[in-house]
Write a protein that holds these residues in place. Structure first.
Motif, PDB file in Angstrom:
ATOM      1  N   ALA A  93      40.617  57.444  45.345  1.00 39.59           N
ATOM      2  CA  ALA A  93      41.613  56.214  46.424  1.00 39.59           C
ATOM      3  C   ALA A  93      40.438  55.233  46.698  1.00 39.59           C
ATOM      4  O   ALA A  93      41.319  53.851  47.129  1.00 39.59           O
ATOM      5  N   GLY A  94      39.070  55.718  46.737  1.00 44.31           N
ATOM      6  CA  GLY A  94      37.979  54.649  47.044  1.00 44.31           C
ATOM      7  C   GLY A  94      38.264  53.510  45.758  1.00 44.31           C
ATOM      8  O   GLY A  94      38.669  52.096  46.652  1.00 44.31           O
ATOM      9  N   GLN A  95      38.215  53.558  44.932  1.00 46.03           N
ATOM     10  CA  GLN A  95      38.060  52.456  43.763  1.00 46.03           C
ATOM     11  C   GLN A  95      39.889  52.209  43.462  1.00 46.03           C
ATOM     12  O   GLN A  95      39.249  50.395  43.257  1.00 46.03           O
ATOM     13  N   GLN A  96      40.293  52.960  43.974  1.00 39.03           N
ATOM     14  CA  GLN A  96      42.104  51.906  44.139  1.00 39.03           C
ATOM     15  C   GLN A  96      41.843  50.826  45.178  1.00 39.03           C
ATOM     16  O   GLN A  96      42.536  50.222  45.169  1.00 39.03           O
ATOM     17  N   GLY A  97      41.549  51.691  46.453  1.00 37.35           N
ATOM     18  CA  GLY A  97      41.583  50.782  47.338  1.00 37.35           C
ATOM     19  C   GLY A  97      40.621  49.314  47.583  1.00 37.35           C
ATOM     20  O   GLY A  97      41.823  48.415  47.845  1.00 37.35           O
ATOM     21  N   SER A  98      40.282  49.139  46.866  1.00 41.60           N
ATOM     22  CA  SER A  98      39.388  48.040  46.365  1.00 41.60           C
ATOM     23  C   SER A  98      39.441  47.157  45.561  1.00 41.60           C
ATOM     24  O   SER A  98      39.283  45.945  45.713  1.00 41.60           O
ATOM     25  N   PHE A  99      40.496  48.221  44.689  1.00 46.56           N
ATOM     26  CA  PHE A  99      41.029  47.461  43.079  1.00 46.56           C
ATOM     27  C   PHE A  99      42.185  46.467  43.998  1.00 46.56           C
ATOM     28  O   PHE A  99      42.755  45.372  43.680  1.00 46.56           O
ATOM     29  N   ALA A 100      43.156  47.556  44.699  1.00 49.33           N
ATOM     30  CA  ALA A 100      44.108  46.961  45.642  1.00 49.33           C
ATOM     31  C   ALA A 100      43.860  45.178  46.429  1.00 49.33           C
ATOM     32  O   ALA A 100      44.549  43.951  46.731  1.00 49.33           O
ATOM     33  N   ALA A 101      42.810  45.704  47.307  1.00 46.27           N
ATOM     34  CA  ALA A 101      41.790  44.131  48.175  1.00 46.27           C
ATOM     35  C   ALA A 101      41.834  42.775  46.903  1.00 46.27           C
ATOM     36  O   ALA A 101      41.955  41.967  47.792  1.00 46.27           O
ATOM     37  N   ARG A 102      40.853  43.455  46.097  1.00 47.73           N
ATOM     38  CA  ARG A 102      40.494  42.397  45.132  1.00 47.73           C
ATOM     39  C   ARG A 102      42.076  41.593  44.533  1.00 47.73           C
ATOM     40  O   ARG A 102      42.107  40.190  44.692  1.00 47.73           O
ATOM     41  N   MET A 103      43.447  41.867  44.277  1.00 45.08           N
ATOM     42  CA  MET A 103      44.259  41.885  43.941  1.00 45.08           C
ATOM     43  C   MET A 103      44.698  40.456  44.697  1.00 45.08           C
ATOM     44  O   MET A 103      44.764  39.457  44.911  1.00 45.08           O
ATOM     45  N   LEU A 104      45.042  41.037  46.395  1.00 47.59           N
ATOM     46  CA  LEU A 104      45.286  40.501  47.480  1.00 47.59           C
ATOM     47  C   LEU A 104      45.098  39.251  47.479  1.00 47.59           C
ATOM     48  O   LEU A 104      44.966  37.874  47.842  1.00 47.59           O
ATOM     49  N   ASN A 105      43.464  39.333  47.535  1.00 45.74           N
ATOM     50  CA  ASN A 105      42.582  38.261  48.334  1.00 45.74           C
ATOM     51  C   ASN A 105      42.179  36.789  47.223  1.00 45.74           C
ATOM     52  O   ASN A 105      42.387  35.929  47.438  1.00 45.74           O
ATOM     53  N   ARG A 106      43.086  37.286  46.006  1.00 39.77           N
ATOM     54  CA  ARG A 106      42.749  36.526  44.651  1.00 39.77           C
ATOM     55  C   ARG A 106      43.800  35.642  44.745  1.00 39.77           C
ATOM     56  O   ARG A 106      43.622  34.630  43.971  1.00 39.77           O
ATOM     57  N   GLY A 107      45.156  35.847  45.060  1.00 36.84           N
ATOM     58  CA  GLY A 107      46.229  35.282  45.373  1.00 36.84           C
ATOM     59  C   GLY A 107      46.984  35.870  43.968  1.00 36.84           C
ATOM     60  O   GLY A 107      47.961  34.696  44.239  1.00 36.84           O
ATOM     61  N   TYR A 108      46.904  36.859  43.451  1.00 34.33           N
ATOM     62  CA  TYR A 108      47.743  37.125  41.690  1.00 34.33           C
ATOM     63  C   TYR A 108      49.125  36.785  42.730  1.00 34.33           C
ATOM     64  O   TYR A 108      49.547  37.273  43.289  1.00 34.33           O
ATOM     65  N   ASP A 109      49.866  36.321  41.459  1.00 34.55           N
ATOM     66  CA  ASP A 109      51.579  36.880  41.293  1.00 34.55           C
ATOM     67  C   ASP A 109      51.710  38.188  40.947  1.00 34.55           C
ATOM     68  O   ASP A 109      51.670  38.187  39.958  1.00 34.55           O
ATOM     69  N   MET A 110      52.162  39.074  42.208  1.00 37.32           N
ATOM     70  CA  MET A 110      52.036  40.566  41.519  1.00 37.32           C
ATOM     71  C   MET A 110      53.872  40.588  41.126  1.00 37.32           C
ATOM     72  O   MET A 110      54.044  42.161  39.891  1.00 37.32           O
ATOM     73  N   GLN A 111      54.194  39.418  41.163  1.00 40.67           N
ATOM     74  CA  GLN A 111      55.892  39.493  40.375  1.00 40.67           C
ATOM     75  C   GLN A 111      55.572  39.587  38.219  1.00 40.67           C
ATOM     76  O   GLN A 111      55.990  39.975  38.163  1.00 40.67           O
ATOM     77  N   GLN A 112      54.653  39.109  38.219  1.00 45.39           N
ATOM     78  CA  GLN A 112      54.351  38.560  36.996  1.00 45.39           C
ATOM     79  C   GLN A 112      53.734  39.973  35.865  1.00 45.39           C
ATOM     80  O   GLN A 112      52.909  40.539  36.987  1.00 45.39           O
ATOM     81  N   SER A 113      53.892  40.075  34.918  1.00 43.80           N
ATOM     82  CA  SER A 113      53.635  41.463  34.243  1.00 43.80           C
ATOM     83  C   SER A 113      52.750  40.703  32.635  1.00 43.80           C
ATOM     84  O   SER A 113      52.662  40.031  31.885  1.00 43.80           O
ATOM     85  N   PRO A 114      51.394  40.757  32.605  1.00 44.83           N
ATOM     86  CA  PRO A 114      50.183  41.022  33.809  1.00 44.83           C
ATOM     87  C   PRO A 114      50.058  40.168  34.893  1.00 44.83           C
ATOM     88  O   PRO A 114      51.129  38.980  34.469  1.00 44.83           O
ATOM     89  N   PRO A 115      49.833  40.574  36.087  1.00 45.63           N
ATOM     90  CA  PRO A 115      49.425  39.147  37.280  1.00 45.63           C
ATOM     91  C   PRO A 115      48.752  38.421  37.214  1.00 45.63           C
ATOM     92  O   PRO A 115      47.203  38.184  36.319  1.00 45.63           O
ATOM     93  N   LYS A 116      49.030  37.220  37.434  1.00 46.12           N
ATOM     94  CA  LYS A 116      48.031  35.642  37.293  1.00 46.12           C
ATOM     95  C   LYS A 116      48.110  35.278  38.204  1.00 46.12           C
ATOM     96  O   LYS A 116      49.389  34.960  39.428  1.00 46.12           O
ATOM     97  N   LEU A 117      46.990  33.722  38.235  1.00 43.66           N
ATOM     98  CA  LEU A 117      47.394  32.926  39.288  1.00 43.66           C
ATOM     99  C   LEU A 117      48.183  31.694  39.518  1.00 43.66           C
ATOM    100  O   LEU A 117      49.094  31.533  38.601  1.00 43.66           O
ATOM    101  N   PRO A 118      48.838  31.970  40.211  1.00 43.11           N
ATOM    102  CA  PRO A 118      50.205  31.302  40.581  1.00 43.11           C
ATOM    103  C   PRO A 118      49.829  29.815  40.582  1.00 43.11           C
ATOM    104  O   PRO A 118      48.889  28.839  40.729  1.00 43.11           O
ATOM    105  N   GLU A 119      50.352  29.128  39.702  1.00 42.40           N
ATOM    106  CA  GLU A 119      50.358  26.930  39.930  1.00 42.40           C
ATOM    107  C   GLU A 119      50.339  27.316  41.274  1.00 42.40           C
ATOM    108  O   GLU A 119      51.092  27.122  42.321  1.00 42.40           O
ATOM    109  N   VAL A 120      49.143  26.046  41.729  1.00 44.98           N
ATOM    110  CA  VAL A 120      49.015  25.316  43.325  1.00 44.98           C
ATOM    111  C   VAL A 120      49.347  23.507  42.795  1.00 44.98           C
ATOM    112  O   VAL A 120      48.745  23.297  41.912  1.00 44.98           O
ATOM    113  N   SER A 121      48.672  23.030  44.277  1.00 49.32           N
ATOM    114  CA  SER A 121      49.030  21.675  44.336  1.00 49.32           C
ATOM    115  C   SER A 121      47.453  21.462  43.736  1.00 49.32           C
ATOM    116  O   SER A 121      46.286  21.691  43.360  1.00 49.32           O
ATOM    117  N   ALA A 122      47.630  20.519  43.339  1.00 52.97           N
ATOM    118  CA  ALA A 122      45.787  19.621  42.761  1.00 52.97           C
ATOM    119  C   ALA A 122      45.255  19.327  43.722  1.00 52.97           C
ATOM    120  O   ALA A 122      43.989  20.216  43.393  1.00 52.97           O
TER     121      ALA A 122
END
Length: 217
Positions: A93-122
């Motif tokens: 549970a501890g490792q999964q919690g850290s993993f989920a926090a990293r996914m959210l902090n990095r801003g991955y688009d979680m609807q994609q498979s695999p999740p990717k960094l979204p397109e952003v402004s310049a």
């Protein structure tokens, strides 16, 4: 005494009822609103490598993380003949919690498979976090991999068992007083605050000096 259905009387001093664990009502309610494919073993919720569960519609996919005891994620070690669900332990549970926090902090688009960094402004494309992730080849989010660090088990009478390992590589095993000292050290180090650490250490010292307090039992 205890009277069983066949009307047999069993003399006893203490009765301990150990009925096991069952999913909490929230999990049952969640499963009732998810597709059938979300139902895992033991009332758990099936998840993919990014801890996402199946959802009723595609637009909701990636909006729900499931982790810890509730998550059913199969994994296979070199000792397993087939994939098995990860154990329901605090280490997982501890490792999964850290993993989920990293996914959210990095801003991955979680609807994609695999999740990717979204397109952003310049302007946002050159943020320090994004540049760091791209430099490390993390444009796509890696899946969750559990790293086993071993087992610790308290067996009573100030004795314990432990197996310290990294992944599938065992390092050393101890039992008895040495293992108990290691168990206490890890337990204390895992507390969320120094306040809790001080309270627990004080409670241990008080118990050693005056014995266990049973006045409320």
């Amino acid at each position: 005494r205890a009277v069983v259905p066949v009307e047999e009387t069993i003399p006893l001093g203490i009765t301990v009822w150990a009925a096991g664990n069952a999913p909490v009502p929230f999990v049952k309610e969640l499963l009732s609103q998810l597709p059938e494919s979300a139902a895992g073993s033991g009332g758990r919720v099936n998840v993919d490598r990014w801890l996402r569960c199946p959802t009723p519609s595609a637009d909701l996919f990636g909006s729900i993380f499931v982790l810890g005891d509730v998550a059913c994620l199969e994994s296979k070690s070199k000792y397993d003949t087939s994939p098995e669900p990860l154990p329901q332990t605090a280490q997982v549970a501890g490792q999964q919690g850290s993993f989920a926090a990293r996914m959210l902090n990095r801003g991955y688009d979680m609807q994609q498979s695999p999740p990717k960094l979204p397109e952003v402004s310049a302007d946002a494309a050159f943020s320090l976090l994004r540049v760091s992730l791209l430099a490390r080849g993390l444009e796509e989010a890696p899946g969750f991999n559990f790293l086993s660090l071993g087992l610790l088990a308290y067996v009573g009478q100030e004795e314990a068992l432990n197996q310290v390992m990294v992944g599938d590589v065992p390092l050393f095993n101890y039992s008895g007083k040495i293992a108990f000292a290691l168990w206490r050290s890890v337990y204390l180090a895992k507390q969320a605050s120094s306040r809790n650490q001080a309270l627990i250490a004080f409670d241990w010292a008080r118990t050693e000096t005056f014995g266990r307090d049973i006045t409320r039992l």
